[in-house]
Design a protein around this motif. Sequence first.
Motif, PDB file in Angstrom:
ATOM      1  N   ASP A 144      52.104  54.245  70.094  1.00 21.54           N
ATOM      2  CA  ASP A 144      51.830  52.830  69.836  1.00 21.54           C
ATOM      3  C   ASP A 144      51.449  52.100  71.132  1.00 21.54           C
ATOM      4  OD1 ASP A 144      51.643  50.634  68.056  1.00 21.54           O
ATOM      5  OD2 ASP A 144      53.602  49.923  68.709  1.00 21.54           O
ATOM      6  N   ILE A 145      52.152  52.383  72.202  1.00 22.45           N
ATOM      7  CA  ILE A 145      51.833  51.749  73.488  1.00 22.45           C
ATOM      8  C   ILE A 145      50.428  52.137  73.941  1.00 22.45           C
ATOM      9  CG2 ILE A 145      52.424  51.706  75.943  1.00 22.45           C
ATOM     10  CD1 ILE A 145      55.390  51.938  75.045  1.00 22.45           C
ATOM     11  N   GLY A 185      49.624  48.597  71.033  1.00 21.93           N
ATOM     12  CA  GLY A 185      50.666  47.836  70.357  1.00 21.93           C
ATOM     13  C   GLY A 185      50.197  47.015  69.181  1.00 21.93           C
ATOM     14  N   GLY A 216      53.538  44.286  70.589  1.00 23.23           N
ATOM     15  CA  GLY A 216      54.345  45.155  69.730  1.00 23.23           C
ATOM     16  C   GLY A 216      55.781  44.719  69.543  1.00 23.23           C
ATOM     17  N   TRP A 229      52.319  46.008  75.433  1.00 25.53           N
ATOM     18  CA  TRP A 229      53.111  46.323  74.247  1.00 25.53           C
ATOM     19  C   TRP A 229      54.191  45.267  74.024  1.00 25.53           C
ATOM     20  CZ3 TRP A 229      58.005  47.226  72.501  1.00 25.53           C
ATOM     21  CH2 TRP A 229      58.089  47.712  71.203  1.00 25.53           C
TER      22      TRP A 229
END
Length: 65
Positions: free
Chosen positions: A59-60, A64, A15, A11
Motif C-alpha cells: 500500500d505504501i 496509500g 492512508g 502514506w
Amino acid sequence: MKELDVLLERWLERGWPAADARARRAFEWLLEQPDPDLADWLIGGARPVDAAHASLVDDIVRGGD
C-alpha cells in the motif's frame, strides 16, 4: 533516507486516516525497523514475511490511495 521519508509521509497523509487498527499497528511496527530493511521493502522490491506487514508495504509503495 529522504526517499523513505517521502513514501512514509505520503502514506500517513493518504492512508492513515482510513487505515484500520491492523494497518496502523503494522505501520507503527514498520517505523521501528532499521533503515536498510525499510529500503529493501519500500524501494528494493523485497517484502516482509508477515502478511499484514507485506500488505502495508504494498500500500505504501502504491501511494496509500
